[in-house]
Design a protein around this motif. Structure first.
Motif, short mmCIF file in Angstrom:
data_model
loop_
_atom_site.label_atom_id
_atom_site.label_comp_id
_atom_site.label_asym_id
_atom_site.label_seq_id
_atom_site.Cartn_x
_atom_site.Cartn_y
_atom_site.Cartn_z
N LEU A 250 4.36 -2.19 -16.93
CA LEU A 250 4.27 -0.74 -16.75
C LEU A 250 4.78 -0.34 -15.36
CD1 LEU A 250 3.39 2.09 -17.66
CD2 LEU A 250 1.09 1.54 -16.84
N ASP A 251 4.33 -1.04 -14.33
CA ASP A 251 4.79 -0.74 -12.97
C ASP A 251 6.30 -0.89 -12.85
OD1 ASP A 251 2.20 -0.22 -12.15
OD2 ASP A 251 1.91 -2.18 -11.21
N ALA A 252 6.84 -1.97 -13.40
CA ALA A 252 8.28 -2.22 -13.32
C ALA A 252 9.06 -1.15 -14.08
CB ALA A 252 8.61 -3.60 -13.87
N LEU A 253 8.59 -0.76 -15.25
CA LEU A 253 9.28 0.27 -16.03
C LEU A 253 9.22 1.62 -15.33
CD1 LEU A 253 8.36 -0.48 -19.74
CD2 LEU A 253 10.64 -0.33 -18.78
N GLU A 254 8.08 1.95 -14.75
CA GLU A 254 7.97 3.22 -14.03
C GLU A 254 8.91 3.24 -12.83
OE1 GLU A 254 3.43 4.70 -14.99
OE2 GLU A 254 3.73 3.29 -13.34
N LEU B 299 18.83 6.12 -22.13
CA LEU B 299 18.13 5.01 -21.50
C LEU B 299 16.82 5.49 -20.88
CD1 LEU B 299 17.96 2.07 -20.47
CD2 LEU B 299 19.35 2.78 -18.52
N ARG B 300 16.89 6.59 -20.15
CA ARG B 300 15.69 7.14 -19.52
C ARG B 300 14.66 7.57 -20.57
NH1 ARG B 300 18.53 11.27 -16.31
NH2 ARG B 300 16.68 12.50 -16.75
N GLU B 301 15.14 8.15 -21.65
CA GLU B 301 14.25 8.57 -22.72
C GLU B 301 13.54 7.37 -23.36
OE1 GLU B 301 14.82 10.44 -27.12
OE2 GLU B 301 15.89 11.48 -25.50
N ALA B 302 14.29 6.30 -23.62
CA ALA B 302 13.71 5.09 -24.20
C ALA B 302 12.68 4.48 -23.25
CB ALA B 302 14.80 4.08 -24.53
N MET B 303 13.01 4.46 -21.96
CA MET B 303 12.07 3.94 -20.98
C MET B 303 10.81 4.80 -20.93
SD MET B 303 14.53 2.99 -17.83
CE MET B 303 14.44 1.31 -17.31
N GLY B 304 11.00 6.10 -20.97
CA GLY B 304 9.87 7.02 -20.95
C GLY B 304 8.95 6.80 -22.14
N GLN B 305 9.55 6.59 -23.31
CA GLN B 305 8.74 6.33 -24.51
C GLN B 305 7.96 5.03 -24.38
OE1 GLN B 305 11.56 6.48 -27.74
NE2 GLN B 305 11.72 8.71 -27.67
N ARG B 306 8.62 4.01 -23.84
CA ARG B 306 7.93 2.72 -23.67
C ARG B 306 6.82 2.83 -22.64
NH1 ARG B 306 5.38 -0.89 -25.45
NH2 ARG B 306 5.62 -3.00 -24.71
N VAL B 307 7.06 3.59 -21.57
CA VAL B 307 6.03 3.80 -20.55
C VAL B 307 4.82 4.50 -21.17
CG1 VAL B 307 5.48 5.18 -18.49
CG2 VAL B 307 7.52 3.74 -18.51
N GLU B 308 5.08 5.52 -21.99
CA GLU B 308 3.98 6.24 -22.64
C GLU B 308 3.18 5.33 -23.56
OE1 GLU B 308 2.66 9.21 -21.91
OE2 GLU B 308 4.13 9.09 -20.30
N LYS B 309 3.87 4.49 -24.33
CA LYS B 309 3.17 3.56 -25.23
C LYS B 309 2.30 2.59 -24.43
CE LYS B 309 6.40 3.50 -29.11
NZ LYS B 309 7.38 2.71 -29.85
N LEU B 310 2.85 2.08 -23.33
CA LEU B 310 2.06 1.16 -22.51
C LEU B 310 0.86 1.86 -21.89
CD1 LEU B 310 4.71 -1.02 -20.66
CD2 LEU B 310 2.82 -1.85 -22.05
N ARG B 311 1.07 3.09 -21.41
CA ARG B 311 -0.05 3.85 -20.85
C ARG B 311 -1.13 4.08 -21.89
NH1 ARG B 311 3.62 8.24 -17.71
NH2 ARG B 311 3.96 7.05 -15.81
N ASP B 312 -0.72 4.41 -23.11
CA ASP B 312 -1.69 4.61 -24.18
C ASP B 312 -2.46 3.32 -24.47
OD1 ASP B 312 -1.00 7.27 -24.46
OD2 ASP B 312 0.23 6.97 -26.26
N GLU B 313 -1.74 2.22 -24.59
CA GLU B 313 -2.39 0.93 -24.88
C GLU B 313 -3.35 0.53 -23.78
OE1 GLU B 313 -0.40 -2.61 -26.48
OE2 GLU B 313 1.32 -1.29 -26.82
N LEU B 314 -2.97 0.80 -22.54
CA LEU B 314 -3.80 0.42 -21.39
C LEU B 314 -4.81 1.49 -21.03
CD1 LEU B 314 -1.01 -1.20 -19.18
CD2 LEU B 314 -2.92 -2.39 -20.29
N ASN B 315 -4.73 2.64 -21.70
CA ASN B 315 -5.64 3.75 -21.43
C ASN B 315 -5.48 4.25 -19.99
OD1 ASN B 315 -7.26 5.42 -22.84
ND2 ASN B 315 -9.08 4.10 -22.75
N VAL B 316 -4.24 4.34 -19.53
CA VAL B 316 -3.94 4.77 -18.17
C VAL B 316 -3.79 6.27 -18.13
CG1 VAL B 316 -2.24 4.64 -16.30
CG2 VAL B 316 -2.83 2.60 -17.60
N ASP B 317 -4.56 6.92 -17.25
CA ASP B 317 -4.46 8.37 -17.10
C ASP B 317 -3.39 8.68 -16.06
OD1 ASP B 317 -4.96 11.07 -17.17
OD2 ASP B 317 -6.81 10.97 -16.01
N VAL B 318 -2.51 9.62 -16.37
CA VAL B 318 -1.37 9.92 -15.50
C VAL B 318 -1.66 11.05 -14.53
CG1 VAL B 318 1.14 10.02 -15.50
CG2 VAL B 318 -0.06 9.52 -17.61
N THR B 319 -2.73 11.79 -14.73
CA THR B 319 -3.03 12.93 -13.85
C THR B 319 -3.41 12.44 -12.47
OG1 THR B 319 -5.33 12.96 -14.58
CG2 THR B 319 -3.78 14.39 -15.76
N GLY B 320 -2.99 13.20 -11.49
CA GLY B 320 -3.37 12.88 -10.12
C GLY B 320 -2.26 12.22 -9.49
#
Length: 174
Positions: free
Chosen positions: A101-105, A153-174
């Motif tokens: 997730l960190d690397a993709l972001e 490419l950016r869109e695909a990365m964004g989708q993968r980042v969102e999936k990882l955040r969902d799986e890890l239950n990572v909150d993006v606010t803040g």
């Protein structure tokens, strides 16, 4: 979770394969109950001793195996008794997911904040500064380099980042 249950999971099989490679996979896929020596494993699996030792050390580095040293009273030789600890695999996988997730972001940010140019003949990509340094010509073939649209490419990365955040239950606010 028992070894057998873990080893039947394709994600865990892939994880172990990535760690120890094809030559070490028989060691990782056949963890015995209790303690075992590297020599016993090599003989039981029909593998070279060095391949077994390499796989055991990799498993050790990833907290999936431990060893205990025993000195033979007569010869003074050390024997290493190995024990497998696959109950650490879920935590290890979660750590890997956070690293991914960190690397993709980071990569998504890089793709978003840079302008790229492409030589369509050589398929070489340049950042704006490099393209400018080369006079917007490919240094390999001399063809002009064209502005590259990396939205897909950016869109695909964004989708993968969102999936990882969902799986890890990572909150993006803040």
């Amino acid at each position: 979770m028992a070894f057998e249950d873990l080893l039947n999971d394709p994600v865990i099989q892939k994880y172990l394969h990535e760690l120890v490679g094809p030559t070490g996979m028989p060691v990782a896929a056949a963890p015995p109950d209790g303690e075992v020596t590297d020599e016993e494993l090599a003989e039981e699996l029909g593998l070279e001793l060095n391949d077994v030792r390499r796989a055991l050390f990799i498993l050790y580095e990833n907290d999936l195996a431990t060893y205990r040293r025993v000195r033979d009273e007569d010869s003074g030789w050390l024997t290493y008794l190995w024990t497998f600890h696959y109950d650490n695999i879920p935590e290890n996988l979660e750590e890997e997911m956070y690293r991914l997730l960190d690397a993709l972001e980071e990569r998504e940010e890089y793709e978003r904040t840079h302008e790229f140019y492409l030589c369509e003949v050589c398929s070489i990509r340049f950042e704006f500064g490099e393209a400018m340094d080369f006079g917007f010509e490919c240094p390999e073939c001399g063809s002009p380099v064209e502005a590259m649209d990396n939205d897909r490419l950016r869109e695909a990365m964004g989708q993968r980042v969102e999936k990882l955040r969902d799986e890890l239950n990572v909150d993006v606010t803040g």
